[in-house]
Design a protein around this motif. Sequence first.
Motif, PDB file in Angstrom:
ATOM      1  N   ARG A 116    -119.103   2.278  43.194  1.00 12.73           N
ATOM      2  CA  ARG A 116    -120.337   1.655  42.734  1.00 12.73           C
ATOM      3  C   ARG A 116    -120.057   0.234  42.254  1.00 12.73           C
ATOM      4  O   ARG A 116    -118.912  -0.159  42.099  1.00 12.73           O
ATOM      5  N   PRO A 117    -121.098  -0.557  41.981  1.00 11.45           N
ATOM      6  CA  PRO A 117    -120.889  -1.926  41.472  1.00 11.45           C
ATOM      7  C   PRO A 117    -120.199  -1.922  40.103  1.00 11.45           C
ATOM      8  O   PRO A 117    -120.229  -0.930  39.382  1.00 11.45           O
ATOM      9  N   ALA A 118    -119.615  -3.065  39.763  1.00 10.31           N
ATOM     10  CA  ALA A 118    -118.842  -3.195  38.521  1.00 10.31           C
ATOM     11  C   ALA A 118    -119.659  -2.812  37.288  1.00 10.31           C
ATOM     12  O   ALA A 118    -119.144  -2.152  36.373  1.00 10.31           O
ATOM     13  N   GLU A 119    -120.937  -3.193  37.256  1.00  6.02           N
ATOM     14  CA  GLU A 119    -121.775  -2.883  36.094  1.00  6.02           C
ATOM     15  C   GLU A 119    -121.907  -1.378  35.909  1.00  6.02           C
ATOM     16  O   GLU A 119    -121.911  -0.874  34.784  1.00  6.02           O
ATOM     17  N   ASN A 120    -122.017  -0.644  37.024  1.00 10.17           N
ATOM     18  CA  ASN A 120    -122.154   0.816  36.949  1.00 10.17           C
ATOM     19  C   ASN A 120    -120.852   1.473  36.478  1.00 10.17           C
ATOM     20  O   ASN A 120    -120.879   2.455  35.745  1.00 10.17           O
ATOM     21  N   ILE A 121    -119.723   0.914  36.938  1.00 15.64           N
ATOM     22  CA  ILE A 121    -118.430   1.441  36.485  1.00 15.64           C
ATOM     23  C   ILE A 121    -118.304   1.238  34.974  1.00 15.64           C
ATOM     24  O   ILE A 121    -117.928   2.162  34.241  1.00 15.64           O
ATOM     25  N   ASP A 122    -118.632   0.026  34.523  1.00 18.54           N
ATOM     26  CA  ASP A 122    -118.575  -0.264  33.086  1.00 18.54           C
ATOM     27  C   ASP A 122    -119.502   0.653  32.300  1.00 18.54           C
ATOM     28  O   ASP A 122    -119.135   1.165  31.238  1.00 18.54           O
ATOM     29  N   MET A 123    -120.711   0.871  32.812  1.00 20.19           N
ATOM     30  CA  MET A 123    -121.666   1.719  32.116  1.00 20.19           C
ATOM     31  C   MET A 123    -121.171   3.166  32.040  1.00 20.19           C
ATOM     32  O   MET A 123    -121.284   3.816  30.988  1.00 20.19           O
ATOM     33  N   ALA A 124    -120.587   3.668  33.133  1.00 26.14           N
ATOM     34  CA  ALA A 124    -120.069   5.039  33.136  1.00 26.14           C
ATOM     35  C   ALA A 124    -118.960   5.191  32.104  1.00 26.14           C
ATOM     36  O   ALA A 124    -118.924   6.173  31.347  1.00 26.14           O
ATOM     37  N   MET A 125    -118.063   4.213  32.053  1.00 27.39           N
ATOM     38  CA  MET A 125    -116.977   4.290  31.068  1.00 27.39           C
ATOM     39  C   MET A 125    -117.508   4.113  29.647  1.00 27.39           C
ATOM     40  O   MET A 125    -117.011   4.748  28.714  1.00 27.39           O
ATOM     41  N   SER A 126    -118.531   3.277  29.472  1.00 29.36           N
ATOM     42  CA  SER A 126    -119.134   3.100  28.144  1.00 29.36           C
ATOM     43  C   SER A 126    -119.769   4.391  27.652  1.00 29.36           C
ATOM     44  O   SER A 126    -119.680   4.729  26.463  1.00 29.36           O
ATOM     45  N   GLN A 127    -120.413   5.115  28.573  1.00 30.91           N
ATOM     46  CA  GLN A 127    -121.010   6.395  28.194  1.00 30.91           C
ATOM     47  C   GLN A 127    -119.936   7.391  27.762  1.00 30.91           C
ATOM     48  O   GLN A 127    -120.111   8.133  26.788  1.00 30.91           O
ATOM     49  N   GLU A 128    -118.816   7.413  28.488  1.00 30.65           N
ATOM     50  CA  GLU A 128    -117.721   8.307  28.111  1.00 30.65           C
ATOM     51  C   GLU A 128    -117.134   7.888  26.765  1.00 30.65           C
ATOM     52  O   GLU A 128    -116.830   8.739  25.927  1.00 30.65           O
ATOM     53  N   ALA A 129    -116.979   6.585  26.543  1.00 29.83           N
ATOM     54  CA  ALA A 129    -116.468   6.095  25.254  1.00 29.83           C
ATOM     55  C   ALA A 129    -117.424   6.465  24.126  1.00 29.83           C
ATOM     56  O   ALA A 129    -116.990   6.811  23.018  1.00 29.83           O
ATOM     57  N   ALA A 130    -118.728   6.409  24.412  1.00 31.47           N
ATOM     58  CA  ALA A 130    -119.720   6.803  23.409  1.00 31.47           C
ATOM     59  C   ALA A 130    -119.583   8.271  23.041  1.00 31.47           C
ATOM     60  O   ALA A 130    -119.908   8.673  21.920  1.00 31.47           O
ATOM     61  N   ASN A 131    -119.078   9.096  23.970  1.00 36.21           N
ATOM     62  CA  ASN A 131    -118.814  10.508  23.670  1.00 36.21           C
ATOM     63  C   ASN A 131    -117.526  10.661  22.868  1.00 36.21           C
ATOM     64  O   ASN A 131    -117.388  11.612  22.094  1.00 36.21           O
ATOM     65  N   GLU A 132    -116.569   9.772  23.088  1.00 35.46           N
ATOM     66  CA  GLU A 132    -115.263   9.873  22.437  1.00 35.46           C
ATOM     67  C   GLU A 132    -115.282   9.371  20.992  1.00 35.46           C
ATOM     68  O   GLU A 132    -114.588   9.921  20.144  1.00 35.46           O
ATOM     69  N   VAL A 133    -116.051   8.343  20.706  1.00 34.73           N
ATOM     70  CA  VAL A 133    -116.052   7.746  19.355  1.00 34.73           C
ATOM     71  C   VAL A 133    -116.468   8.756  18.284  1.00 34.73           C
ATOM     72  O   VAL A 133    -115.799   8.868  17.252  1.00 34.73           O
ATOM     73  N   PRO A 134    -117.548   9.546  18.484  1.00 31.59           N
ATOM     74  CA  PRO A 134    -117.891  10.529  17.445  1.00 31.59           C
ATOM     75  C   PRO A 134    -116.790  11.568  17.211  1.00 31.59           C
ATOM     76  O   PRO A 134    -116.629  12.042  16.088  1.00 31.59           O
ATOM     77  N   ILE A 135    -116.023  11.889  18.245  1.00 33.02           N
ATOM     78  CA  ILE A 135    -114.912  12.828  18.064  1.00 33.02           C
ATOM     79  C   ILE A 135    -113.866  12.205  17.151  1.00 33.02           C
ATOM     80  O   ILE A 135    -113.301  12.868  16.276  1.00 33.02           O
ATOM     81  N   LEU A 136    -113.608  10.905  17.333  1.00 36.17           N
ATOM     82  CA  LEU A 136    -112.643  10.216  16.481  1.00 36.17           C
ATOM     83  C   LEU A 136    -113.174  10.023  15.057  1.00 36.17           C
ATOM     84  O   LEU A 136    -112.408   9.995  14.092  1.00 36.17           O
ATOM     85  N   GLU A 137    -114.489   9.894  14.916  1.00 35.40           N
ATOM     86  CA  GLU A 137    -115.098   9.705  13.591  1.00 35.40           C
ATOM     87  C   GLU A 137    -115.408  11.021  12.880  1.00 35.40           C
ATOM     88  O   GLU A 137    -115.841  11.014  11.723  1.00 35.40           O
ATOM     89  N   ASN A 138    -115.140  12.134  13.544  1.00 30.09           N
ATOM     90  CA  ASN A 138    -115.451  13.446  13.005  1.00 30.09           C
ATOM     91  C   ASN A 138    -114.872  13.609  11.599  1.00 30.09           C
ATOM     92  O   ASN A 138    -113.737  13.235  11.349  1.00 30.09           O
ATOM     93  N   TYR A 139    -115.633  14.182  10.687  1.00 26.86           N
ATOM     94  CA  TYR A 139    -115.249  14.481   9.299  1.00 26.86           C
ATOM     95  C   TYR A 139    -115.104  13.257   8.405  1.00 26.86           C
ATOM     96  O   TYR A 139    -114.866  13.414   7.210  1.00 26.86           O
ATOM     97  N   LEU A 140    -115.211  12.048   8.935  1.00 22.16           N
ATOM     98  CA  LEU A 140    -115.090  10.877   8.069  1.00 22.16           C
ATOM     99  C   LEU A 140    -116.261  10.783   7.087  1.00 22.16           C
ATOM    100  O   LEU A 140    -116.119  10.251   5.991  1.00 22.16           O
ATOM    101  N   VAL A 141    -117.404  11.344   7.470  1.00 20.30           N
ATOM    102  CA  VAL A 141    -118.552  11.379   6.545  1.00 20.30           C
ATOM    103  C   VAL A 141    -118.203  12.248   5.342  1.00 20.30           C
ATOM    104  O   VAL A 141    -118.536  11.919   4.198  1.00 20.30           O
ATOM    105  N   GLY A 142    -117.503  13.363   5.585  1.00 24.30           N
ATOM    106  CA  GLY A 142    -117.069  14.223   4.480  1.00 24.30           C
ATOM    107  C   GLY A 142    -116.129  13.498   3.541  1.00 24.30           C
ATOM    108  O   GLY A 142    -116.230  13.618   2.314  1.00 24.30           O
TER     109      GLY A 142
END
Length: 194
Positions: free
Chosen positions: A75-101
Amino acid sequence: MMYPLILCSIVAIGIILERAWTFRKATAVDPEELLDEVRTAYRKEDQGHAAVALLEKTPTPFARIFIRGIKNADRPAENIDMAMSQEAANEVPILENYLVGLRTIITVSPLLGLLGTIAGMIRSFKQVAATGLNSPTAVMSGVSEALVSTATGIAVAVIALVFYNYFGNLVKRFVEDFEYYGTELTNFLTGRFA
């Protein structure tokens, strides 16, 4: 108030150990080395299956992000970036897990300590009211014990705050690294700056 403070310290230690383990696993592989391995293994003819197979053996956030990029390589570069950004958006909450506690413990611990001190002071002043100043050492020992809860609450909060900031900075660095290495992978997949 010492019992809730002890509970807060146990929970804080548990969160700190769990987050340390999670970040250790997440950073087990250097993203630069992983990207180099992807560049070596990637073949356009097999649609990146060899590179994906390599990444699937590396259970880190960057590997999962790179897999999303490779699966969208046609796919075009923008779509590749968007796909990886969506995956990163899934990964960040896992890394931030329990920090609110941990942040809650930072806020609550000094307040619990202060509440314990106030309760102890009230008891000491009730003793003074009941017996007068006949036994000032008993009153002062009560005040001294009351202040221990404030010191404990502040100590728990300070230790939790140090680790909260440390883990928060690791998450921030992950996001910055993702942006850099994600762009590098996109450039490689699309043939830009090859």
